[in-house]
Design a protein around this motif. Sequence first.
Motif, PDB file in Angstrom:
ATOM      1  N   VAL A   1      -6.433   0.478   1.466  1.00 16.62           N
ATOM      2  CA  VAL A   1      -6.209  -0.695   0.618  1.00 16.62           C
ATOM      3  C   VAL A   1      -4.789  -0.619   0.078  1.00 16.62           C
ATOM      4  O   VAL A   1      -4.356   0.423  -0.441  1.00 16.62           O
ATOM      5  CB  VAL A   1      -7.215  -0.751  -0.555  1.00 16.62           C
TER       6      VAL A   1
ATOM      7  N   ASP B   1      -5.668  -7.770  -3.144  1.00 16.90           N
ATOM      8  CA  ASP B   1      -5.668  -6.569  -2.306  1.00 16.90           C
ATOM      9  C   ASP B   1      -5.655  -6.953  -0.831  1.00 16.90           C
ATOM     10  O   ASP B   1      -6.252  -7.947  -0.422  1.00 16.90           O
ATOM     11  CB  ASP B   1      -6.922  -5.731  -2.566  1.00 16.90           C
TER      12      ASP B   1
ATOM     13  N   ALA C   1      -6.777  -5.153   2.685  1.00 18.18           N
ATOM     14  CA  ALA C   1      -7.564  -4.001   3.127  1.00 18.18           C
ATOM     15  C   ALA C   1      -7.575  -3.898   4.642  1.00 18.18           C
ATOM     16  O   ALA C   1      -7.461  -4.898   5.358  1.00 18.18           O
ATOM     17  CB  ALA C   1      -8.994  -4.107   2.596  1.00 18.18           C
TER      18      ALA C   1
ATOM     19  N   GLN D   1       0.491   0.397  -4.508  1.00 21.84           N
ATOM     20  CA  GLN D   1      -0.501   1.462  -4.556  1.00 21.84           C
ATOM     21  C   GLN D   1      -1.163   1.585  -3.182  1.00 21.84           C
ATOM     22  O   GLN D   1      -1.636   0.596  -2.620  1.00 21.84           O
ATOM     23  CB  GLN D   1      -1.559   1.162  -5.624  1.00 21.84           C
TER      24      GLN D   1
ATOM     25  N   ARG E   1      -2.320  -2.343  -2.702  1.00 27.94           N
ATOM     26  CA  ARG E   1      -2.445  -3.129  -3.932  1.00 27.94           C
ATOM     27  C   ARG E   1      -1.061  -3.279  -4.574  1.00 27.94           C
ATOM     28  O   ARG E   1      -0.386  -2.280  -4.854  1.00 27.94           O
ATOM     29  CB  ARG E   1      -3.414  -2.444  -4.897  1.00 27.94           C
TER      30      ARG E   1
ATOM     31  N   VAL F   1     -12.459  -3.532  -4.465  1.00 29.25           N
ATOM     32  CA  VAL F   1     -11.331  -4.366  -4.070  1.00 29.25           C
ATOM     33  C   VAL F   1     -11.279  -5.597  -4.954  1.00 29.25           C
ATOM     34  O   VAL F   1     -12.308  -6.122  -5.396  1.00 29.25           O
ATOM     35  CB  VAL F   1     -11.426  -4.766  -2.586  1.00 29.25           C
TER      36      VAL F   1
END
Length: 412
Positions: free
Chosen positions: A152, A91, A93, A138, A154, A87
């Motif tokens: 996650v 990011d 999460a 992402q 992104r 990470v």
Amino acid sequence: MKGIILVMDGMGDRPLKELDNQTPLQAANTPNMDKMAERGITGIMDSIRPGIIPGSDTAHLSILGYDPYEVYTGRGPFEASGVGLDVIPGDIAFRCNFSTADENGIITDRRAGRIREGTKDIVDVLNTMVIKGYEDIQIIFKESTGHRAVLVLRGEGLSDKVTDADPKVEGKKPKIVESTDGSEEAKRTADLLNKIVEKSYEMVKNHPVNIGRMEENKPPANIIIPRGAGAVPKVEHINEKYEVNSACIAETGLIMGIGRFAGMDIIEMDDVTGGVDTNLDNIIDTIINQVNNTDHNFFLINIDGADEAGHDGNAIQKKEFIEKVDKIVMSKLLNLKNVVLFLTADHSTPISVMNHSGDPVPVIINSPEVRVDDVKEYNEFAVAKGGLCRIRGSDVMNIVMDLMNNSHKFGA
């Protein structure tokens, strides 16, 4: 002198009628823990503060000497790091559950029957997910132990200021994720998460792993439920903070992630599940090998099964798991030389609550020069009379470092 903090996750409890008004720890046959109490100093501990209900994450941060009110952003980043995802700043999460939903979207099992196999194959499909309107984001999934997973996100314009999708109980649909601060970034993230939950069901409800589970009358892992949003935090490395060479021996991604953020070496093990069915022989063999044959001089160890039994409301299973740990793990730790051993729990997980509580947890310290008190049993009530009295998690590292002769004088 080496130092070990051994955390029996969720071991603390409350008296139960089915155990003759004893806690599972009181009712358990634990001759090795009792021997440790007899030759050590004991007390009780509030992981954070009296009456504060800690998560496993915030409790471990406090025990390692970090202020969770400063460094904790949410559980997700620790879970993600713990399962090996790199990470990066920016990011967002999340901790996730593989769960079971029926055709109406009702969650019938939050942990998909505590699934043990096949989750990687399900994740391989989920990692092809693209959400219309969010092609610039992402979406990264990774399986963890058992029913656990991480997510996650992104990309630009995201926020961790969102609520959980986890309904916390069976019989309800996943919660609608919402912004907690009203920002456009949080609203965008919440909308994306709601679409991810819905899309996950569409993508994996007919996955071969789930078809096979249904044929065996097992709950399918047919939906992903995210919770514990967090942005990637900055954490001072423990080796620099306390001048140690540290390692983390744990079963679950969460604790490994905390260790990785703290700069600890992560010692991975085979055949461990984070549940009552874990391979305790592998755990103790790993501990003994690391203590005797490596340059590491400080260890954080977490054994998780008692917490699972607490969450399941299974008093007998919790009692029996504590007995297994005593027989397999503690019997060998008793023979270690030149070691400061701090045994405790990160929090209580009472059978009657089936969740964490703010009850303090029992503590033992064994060390060559420790001031031995009069306590001869290890349980929530006996140790309350011990020489440590009542401490906080934030005291632990200072106490351990002092007994390791690894502290510096404060003042002239």
